[in-house]
Design an enzyme around this catalytic site. Structure first.
Site, short mmCIF file in Angstrom:
data_model
loop_
_atom_site.label_atom_id
_atom_site.label_comp_id
_atom_site.label_asym_id
_atom_site.label_seq_id
_atom_site.Cartn_x
_atom_site.Cartn_y
_atom_site.Cartn_z
N GLY A 54 37.38 43.85 38.85
CA GLY A 54 36.54 44.95 39.33
C GLY A 54 35.43 45.40 38.42
CG ASN A 105 36.66 37.43 38.70
OD1 ASN A 105 37.60 38.20 38.80
ND2 ASN A 105 35.67 37.66 37.86
CG ASN A 108 41.06 38.66 36.86
OD1 ASN A 108 39.87 38.90 36.81
ND2 ASN A 108 41.83 38.73 35.80
NE ARG A 115 30.23 40.23 36.36
CZ ARG A 115 31.55 40.33 36.30
NH1 ARG A 115 32.30 39.25 36.52
NH2 ARG A 115 32.15 41.47 36.05
CG HIS A 153 40.77 40.81 31.69
ND1 HIS A 153 42.07 41.24 31.79
CD2 HIS A 153 40.12 41.33 32.77
CE1 HIS A 153 42.21 42.00 32.87
NE2 HIS A 153 41.05 42.07 33.48
CD1 TRP A 154 37.77 37.62 33.57
CD2 TRP A 154 35.87 36.74 32.76
NE1 TRP A 154 36.74 38.42 33.98
CE2 TRP A 154 35.56 37.91 33.50
CE3 TRP A 154 34.85 36.02 32.17
CZ2 TRP A 154 34.26 38.37 33.65
CZ3 TRP A 154 33.56 36.47 32.31
CH2 TRP A 154 33.26 37.64 33.05
#
Length: 314
Positions: free
Chosen positions: A43, A52, A111, A190, A268-269
């Site tokens: 998010g 993502n 995710n 992005r 985090h990815w």
């Protein structure tokens, strides 16, 4: 050779009163009992299903009918005000999308924010879900040692207060250990999505749903973790600076059928930074769904294949 480009895989369909954008590739196989795989993105500013999971789509599509869904308020999906808590708001619309597509039951992969949506969907619509893979999931992550907000969440709020390329780059830099992944191209992509018409209003509406006392508690999914009866794989980057690894411990303890896989030298990815290992671990986990003792939980028709001609719907 299949065309896995963004334009070739893009679809849209009604999800109740709104339209959701999604990307689809692959066909059902025996892996995972033939259930489709739905991926739900995180998010942060400019987040979308393609941002993502676009690079992961070809690999997963070899084993599953794979759908990458732009959650309400993100990417190419419509951006209505959030009603209630975002996780419930998004989960309800994803189920309506599945209804529209004639899909009865799916595996879920979420995710961060998408992990929270997947968790809420599995709690409220258990007969629609096979197995779950949750990557540093929101709502379910309860930090035992790290301060709140975490570094990544603070950078997200900084962007909200000052939506610039510089603040976006600072946010994205917290997603990964390998800073070479934070390219100018990614920042520009992005930033364009994060500042598109309606995007910032949608982000604020989502944020309010987690801070408003009337709706925030519904997003504290860790309090309901004991109710989840699905086989659940928690995946975490060891160096996650958004939802740190200690946040996994409560969920691992409370979810009866939970296991945990930790990716070293990863943020985090995981689907990007540990792409091959992530795909292998997730696919092997879903593949165990085909065991008779588990597949018998669903109805005989729960193989999730679309009706004749469904794949041409857009």
């Amino acid at each position: 050779m299949s065309d896995f480009s963004q334009d070739a895989t893009r679809r849209s369909a009604k999800a109740g009163e709104i339209t959701l954008n999604y990307y689809e590739a692959g066909v059902a196989t025996d892996v995972g009992g033939g259930l489709p795989l739905v991926m739900l993105h995180g998010g942060g500013p400019g987040a979308s299903a393609w941002s993502n999971f676009g690079r992961a789509l070809p690999g997963f599509a070899t084993s599953f009918r794979t759908l990458l869904v732009d959650q309400p308020g993100f990417g190419g999906s419509e951006k209505p005000p959030v009603v209630g808590n975002f996780y419930r708001h998004a989960a309800d619309h994803v189920v309506k999308l599945l209804d529209e597509l004639g899909i009865d039951r799916v595996h879920l992969l979420g995710n961060s924010l998408g992990g929270g949506t997947a968790m809420r969907l599995a709690l409220e619509y258990p007969d629609r879900v096979g197995r779950l893979v949750l990557m540093g999931p929101g709502g379910l992550s309860l930090n035992l040692f790290h301060a709140d907000p975490t570094e990544g969440v603070q950078r997200l709020m900084d962007f909200g207060a000052n939506p610039s390329r510089e603040s976006l780059r600072a946010f994205i830099s917290t997603m990964v250990v390998d800073q070479s992944l934070v390219t100018d191209e990614l920042v520009e992509e992005r930033f364009a999505d994060a500042t598109a018409p309606g995007a910032q209003e949608a982000m604020r509406s989502m944020g309010v749903s987690f801070w408003n006392p009337e709706t925030a508690e519904d997003g504290m999914l860790w309090r309901e973790a004991h109710r989840l009866r699905k086989h659940t794989l928690l995946t975490w980057g060891r160096e996650d600076r958004v939802n740190p690894l200690d946040g996994a411990m409560v969920a691992l303890k409370l979810i009866p059928k939970a296991s945990l896989h930790v990716f070293p030298n990863c943020g985090h990815w995981a689907q990007i930074e540990a792409a091959d290992e992530f795909r292998e671990v997730a696919t092997a986990f879903y593949a165990r769904h085909s065991r008779p003792t588990e597949s018998s939980e669903g109805r005989a028709s729960d193989r999730g294949r679309a009706p004749e001609g469904e794949r041409s719907r857009s």
